[in-house]
Design an enzyme around this catalytic site. Structure first.
Site, PDB file in Angstrom:
ATOM      1  CG  HIS A 266     -19.219  -8.151  34.820  1.00 23.04           C
ATOM      2  ND1 HIS A 266     -19.894  -7.878  35.637  1.00 23.04           N
ATOM      3  CD2 HIS A 266     -18.511  -7.006  34.332  1.00 23.04           C
ATOM      4  CE1 HIS A 266     -19.994  -6.565  35.960  1.00 23.04           C
ATOM      5  NE2 HIS A 266     -18.863  -6.151  35.323  1.00 23.04           N
ATOM      6  CD  GLU A 267     -15.497  -6.344  31.969  1.00 23.93           C
ATOM      7  OE1 GLU A 267     -15.820  -5.238  31.396  1.00 23.93           O
ATOM      8  OE2 GLU A 267     -15.365  -6.508  33.155  1.00 23.93           O
ATOM      9  CG  HIS A 270     -19.783  -3.216  31.577  1.00 23.09           C
ATOM     10  ND1 HIS A 270     -20.716  -2.270  32.111  1.00 23.09           N
ATOM     11  CD2 HIS A 270     -19.002  -3.917  32.642  1.00 23.09           C
ATOM     12  CE1 HIS A 270     -20.395  -2.279  33.282  1.00 23.09           C
ATOM     13  NE2 HIS A 270     -19.548  -3.377  33.566  1.00 23.09           N
ATOM     14  CD  GLU A 296     -20.785  -3.303  37.625  1.00 29.65           C
ATOM     15  OE1 GLU A 296     -20.157  -2.727  36.629  1.00 29.65           O
ATOM     16  OE2 GLU A 296     -20.472  -4.165  37.908  1.00 29.65           O
TER      17      GLU A 296
HETATM   18 ZN    ZN Z   1     -18.529  -3.807  35.396  1.00 26.09          ZN
END
Ligand code: ZN
Length: 501
Positions: A266-267, A270, A296
């Site tokens: 997830h990170e 980003h 996101e």
């Molecule tokens: Zn996030």
């Protein structure tokens, strides 16, 4: 003076502000990751100094003059689309900053610190009443904030626009209402399916050093450049930084390895977005991320669309088994895929699976919307929360700690932020749909470990476009369609029905 000369001056100012911003991010990262226990006060002073400096630089009256000189210049139209957008974004930030009285900003900042302290206590002791006065205060601050920015617009529209420029209550309604209905239906099918995952796999003990090894192996696989980034440990995973220095954090739970693995994906999603910003626009306002929703969409895409797909694990499962020694040797591929895609109504948003997650967000959106429209009272928030959890997810909320008190956002006065999380999922699915048209074999490529086509597509269409357009416009430019829930619903059905039913 020529319009280009004024413009150059403005870009110079923007560059200084971006510098300050990146310095402040680095100092903030250090606060979360490395800070010695007794250094909190000194660091807080440094951080508030930088933020005051930024505010002063941004609200400098010369900037207002400069914006005017550019926008009212007879040759304004000779500026390119990108240049005009730079002026527009700079003006938007300037206006947002100068419209707030300094006293208001200070008062709110002080109230926020107190509110978060009280919220922590209230959450610990399951005491919504204790939190209520602080919550009311933060709610009033949010209302005032919106009124300062635009006294004529509906309050919640103004707040939504702060986090997701170009989005309104009406637009969110038109996406979230049908998404809610469809998700409830899909969820009902999944939870009543005969086939259910054995999730004990997810809580097998995986030592921290192995989880760390896994994380370091998978980050470059999905395209996170560790020569311009790094992974550290923090209580809550986050990403910070810009372009050549984008850092991520995770945490390690030995009895729940997905907590680290998927947080890293997830990170890293980003981070890839930040690393892939257009180098030619590096310090310009357009050379930054578009919106929270688009940000996101990139994290969710890497975490879920890629990271929980069968195709990803087709090439990665052997490596995963090898790196985790013999812990998963007896686990069949299909059982593993089903386990990491477990769908189950639960109480806590941050632990929710990708299907139920949006319902948690829609619940918060509807509560915020109805609060600002005066349809519900803050006093009733805890009970309304429970009713909605029952209606949407079919579960009973046993106390407020696991209910209305679970998130810090409202304590910090961040009304209007939540919807961007679900919007990210909506955008991710819509982008994936278009990518599948452009690269029909993307799933086959993925299953052989070839992520080049996917990475290049995202870079070209999403990352390098930076903040050239507001998110809804960007989505339409890329996909040819207005932002819509239908792609996410289609993604859920195509993925989960074959898995479960
Ligand atoms: Zn996030």
């Amino acid at each position: 003076m020529k319009v280009k000369e004024y413009y150059k001056k403005l870009i110079g100012k923007a560059k200084e502000l971006r510098f300050l911003d990146t310095i402040s991010m680095l100092v903030g990262w250090d606060y979360e990751v490395n800070l010695p226990p007794k250094s909190v006060e000194q660091r807080s002073e440094q951080m508030s100094y930088i933020s005051e400096l930024s505010h002063r630089e941004l609200t400098d009256s010369d900037n207002g003059q400069l914006i005017k000189q550019i926008m009212e210049h007879p040759d304004y139209e000779t500026l390119t689309e990108r240049e005009q957008r730079n002026v527009y974004i700079f003006k938007r930030e300037y206006d947002r900053a100068i419209k707030l009285p300094v006293e208001f900003v200070k008062e709110r900042a002080a109230a926020r610190v107190k509110s978060i302290e009280i919220w922590k206590k209230a959450k610990k002791t399951d005491d919504f009443k204790l939190f209520l006065p602080a919550l009311k205060k933060m709610f009033e601050f949010a209302k005032k904030h919106a009124e300062y920015l635009d006294p004529d617009a509906p309050v919640y529209d103004t707040l939504l626009d702060l986090y997701e420029p170009g989005m309104t209550v009406a637009q969110y309604n038109s996406i979230f209402s049908p998404l809610k209905e469809a998700t409830v239906e899909i969820l009902d099918k999944i939870v009543h399916a005969e086939k259910q995952p054995d999730t004990s796999i997810l809580s097998r003990t995986v030592p921290k050093d192995i989880q760390e090894k896994l994380a370091h192996d998978v980050m470059p696989v999905i395209g996170y450049d560790l020569q311009r980034g790094r992974l550290d440990t923090a209580v809550h995973p986050f990403t910070t930084g810009f372009y050549d220095d984008v850092r991520i954090t995770t945490r390690y739970m030995e009895d729940f390895w997905p907590g680290c693995f998927f947080a890293v994906l997830h990170e890293a999603g980003h981070a890839i977005y930040e690393q892939n910003q257009n180098p030619k626009w590096k310090y310009e306002p357009v050379g930054g991320y578009c919106s929270m929703g688009i940000h996101e969409s990139q994290s969710r895409f890497h975490e879920n669309t890629l990271g929980r797909s069968k195709e990803f694990w087709k090439f990665y499962y052997d490596k995963f088994k090898e790196l985790t020694d013999e812990i998963f040797d007896d686990v069949a591929f299909d059982d593993f895929i089903l386990a990491i895609n477990k769908v189950e109504p639960s109480l806590i948003r941050v632990e929710a699976d990708e299907v139920t997650y949006n319902l948690h967000i829609i619940l918060r959106f509807e509560l915020e919307r109805d609060l600002f429209e005066g349809k519900i009272k803050i006093e009733d928030l805890a009970d309304t929360w429970k009713d909605k959890m029952h209606d949407l997810l079919g579960i009973e909320v046993p106390n407020d700690t696991l209910g209305v008190l679970q998130d810090t956002h409202w304590a910090g006065g961040m009304f209007g932020y939540f919807p961007t999380y679900a919007l990210g999922n909506v955008y991710a699915a819509q982008l994936m749909h278009k990518m599948a048209e452009d690269i029909p074999k993307w799933r086959e490529e993925l299953s052989t470990g070839n992520l080049d086509g996917i990475a290049k597509w995202l870079q070209k269409h999403v990352h390098e476009t930076g903040d050239l357009y507001d998110a809804p416009v960007l989505i339409k430019k890329i996909t040819g369609k207005e932002p819509s829930h239908i792609y996410l619903v289609e993604y859920f059905k195509e993925k989960y029905y074959p898995l479960y039913c």
